[in-house]
Motif scaffolding. Sequence first.
Motif, short mmCIF file in Angstrom:
data_model
loop_
_atom_site.label_atom_id
_atom_site.label_comp_id
_atom_site.label_asym_id
_atom_site.label_seq_id
_atom_site.Cartn_x
_atom_site.Cartn_y
_atom_site.Cartn_z
N LEU A 1 0.83 -1.21 0.00
CA LEU A 1 0.00 0.00 0.00
C LEU A 1 0.86 1.26 0.00
O LEU A 1 0.63 2.19 -0.77
CB LEU A 1 -0.91 0.02 1.23
CG LEU A 1 -2.17 -0.84 1.20
CD1 LEU A 1 -2.94 -0.69 2.50
CD2 LEU A 1 -3.04 -0.45 0.02
N ILE A 2 1.88 1.28 0.87
CA ILE A 2 2.70 2.48 1.00
C ILE A 2 3.57 2.69 -0.24
O ILE A 2 4.05 3.79 -0.51
CB ILE A 2 3.55 2.44 2.30
CG1 ILE A 2 3.92 3.86 2.74
CG2 ILE A 2 4.77 1.59 2.13
CD1 ILE A 2 4.62 3.90 4.07
N ALA A 3 3.75 1.61 -1.04
CA ALA A 3 4.54 1.74 -2.26
C ALA A 3 3.74 2.34 -3.40
O ALA A 3 4.32 2.80 -4.38
CB ALA A 3 5.10 0.38 -2.68
N ILE A 4 2.40 2.36 -3.29
CA ILE A 4 1.58 2.84 -4.42
C ILE A 4 1.96 4.27 -4.85
O ILE A 4 2.20 4.50 -6.04
CB ILE A 4 0.07 2.73 -4.11
CG1 ILE A 4 -0.32 1.25 -4.06
CG2 ILE A 4 -0.77 3.44 -5.16
CD1 ILE A 4 -1.75 1.01 -3.62
N ILE B 1 0.56 -3.03 -11.45
CA ILE B 1 0.68 -4.38 -12.00
C ILE B 1 2.11 -4.89 -11.78
O ILE B 1 2.32 -6.03 -11.35
CB ILE B 1 0.33 -4.39 -13.51
CG1 ILE B 1 -1.15 -4.04 -13.69
CG2 ILE B 1 0.65 -5.74 -14.14
CD1 ILE B 1 -1.55 -3.78 -15.12
N LEU B 2 3.10 -4.02 -12.05
CA LEU B 2 4.49 -4.46 -11.97
C LEU B 2 4.96 -4.65 -10.53
O LEU B 2 5.75 -5.55 -10.25
CB LEU B 2 5.40 -3.45 -12.68
CG LEU B 2 5.19 -3.33 -14.19
CD1 LEU B 2 6.03 -2.21 -14.75
CD2 LEU B 2 5.53 -4.64 -14.89
N VAL B 3 4.47 -3.81 -9.59
CA VAL B 3 5.01 -3.86 -8.22
C VAL B 3 4.69 -5.20 -7.57
O VAL B 3 5.45 -5.70 -6.74
CB VAL B 3 4.50 -2.67 -7.38
CG1 VAL B 3 3.09 -2.87 -6.89
CG2 VAL B 3 5.42 -2.43 -6.19
N ILE B 4 3.60 -5.82 -7.97
CA ILE B 4 3.23 -7.10 -7.37
C ILE B 4 4.26 -8.16 -7.75
O ILE B 4 4.59 -9.04 -6.95
CB ILE B 4 1.79 -7.48 -7.80
CG1 ILE B 4 0.82 -6.47 -7.16
CG2 ILE B 4 1.44 -8.89 -7.38
CD1 ILE B 4 -0.57 -6.51 -7.71
N LEU B 5 4.83 -8.05 -8.95
CA LEU B 5 5.82 -9.03 -9.40
C LEU B 5 7.14 -8.91 -8.65
O LEU B 5 7.85 -9.90 -8.48
CB LEU B 5 6.08 -8.87 -10.91
CG LEU B 5 4.87 -9.04 -11.83
CD1 LEU B 5 5.26 -8.70 -13.26
CD2 LEU B 5 4.37 -10.48 -11.75
#
Lengths: 280, 274
Positions: free
Chosen positions: A99-102, B256-260
């Motif tokens: 969440l905080i990375a969004i 989309i990319l951060v989940i990877l």
Amino acid sequence: MKKLWLLVIPCLALMSVNAFIPIFALIHQSMYRMIPGLRHFFVGWDNFKYALNYPSFLMSIGRTLLFSAEALAIEIPLGLGLAYAVRGKGKFTAVFTVLIAIPLLIPWMQIGVMAKIFTRAGVGLIPNVASFFGISYSLADPIWAFQTLVFMDVWHWVGLVFIIILAGLEAMPQEPIQAAKIDGASRWDIFRYIELPSLRWPLLIAILLRFMDLFKIYAEPWMLTQGGPQDATRFLSIEIVRTVMGKGLYGRAAAMSLIVLYIVLVISFILYVFFQEMGE
Amino acid sequence: MNKRDVGSWVLIVLFLIFLLVPIFYVISTSLKPPLEIIQRFTIFPQSLTFKNYTAFFTQSTAVAANLFDGYINSIIIGLSVVAICTSVGFLAAYAFSRGKFLADKHIFFWLLTNRMAPPAALILPYYIMYTSIGLYDSYIAVILCHTLFTLPLAVWIMNGFMSDIPEELDQAAFIDGYGTLRYFKKIFLPLMYPGIGVSAFLVFIFSWSEMLLGQTVTSSVAEPYTVATSSAVFQAGVDWGMVATSSVLSIIPGVILVILVRGYLARGFSMGRI
């Protein structure tokens, strides 16, 4: 594998197009006074002397440093506090980290666009929340414009500080802390004498990474205020862009750019020395 | 629960409100009809509309069509920058991590200064350079500009990951009779997948976010998404609903990319130094 340096050549070739050629062009321009399409006059160091005595340029450096200092003074303690509050909560820590990375994934200029949406006089989120607490908020006020940008920068980047410090906390050996607890050390003493010293590298990286992006801040103030009101958000990059685009003073702009690049070189050298020591 | 736990949760809850309200408010604004946005302050849309999103995907208005073109341009530019930076950067990172050569430390440091340099200082030479070689307003110009700060990023991150792979492993593999290519394919590359992935992620995000250089070397054809959004904001009679929609859509590739790569964010964002 003696010829390893050959592998650096494609990288250097690309970088030279982007870095060497423009720098030489800047050095050339900084020595001339240019009238576009007409002629160039050689003026030697005049553009540098002008830039170093130009109040607007010097003020923009001071303003950028002040902005960086205020944003860091909020982001670092907040990121540190959050890392302590959130660590060791299993699944929740993982969800919170995503969440905080969004905000980190949002294009920088969109932060300015969002600020513009939030601060619309009368109908935006921030003026309405402020008036709910009895505060009169206006983006036309220099102080509020500056503080709005600090607020949005904290919102945008505190996640970076959090993520780096959390990684440092999780990598920290637990034995000395357990031993200190058995010896009856207070929570504060443990933080001050055991945890803080081993967090110094993550903290330093967070500070320096934030500083280098704060120093070149452009897109957010450009979208929100274009440097106004009363030059309150006219940061270094905006000053240079305005000198190039608005006034067409290419020689002076080139001299300013070189001065800024020199400051950057000194700061990044300090950064690099720290990074090197950390590896050892 | 002791006092410290209560304090932690108060901080967490307050922070989550601070974090999520702006995201929520932008999404809510993008779902409001134009009059509601201009006339009054509402938290939830009083009358829900998906008009802005359908306009974007069907390109039914001039602004929406411009934004859509910019979106596609930015994806093309971002993927090309990723391809260049991960391949060229991988070779350079390997040389820096395994080799010793003339001025290697100085070159490595000099790369970092390009990540730090304010793009504002370079817009004039870039404009002149790309105009004079006839690449103005082309994808190639934007892609080359973006490698200025993404390539150092890729080299530093992958170098950080490579220095975790012990050199003894290289030697052991060669003694066991592995050829250079087989060693890379079977041992080195699989160990480097996270490093390559996270540098590709950050290179894409930085290219996706860049505005000033893109604005300097394009006028319409190769205009990135950030520049298209900026023109939508500064035009007379700005459509706030469409602008909010563009903000929401700008987050999607990153999410989309951060989940990877979520496990490697700290290493990536710290340029491989943690």
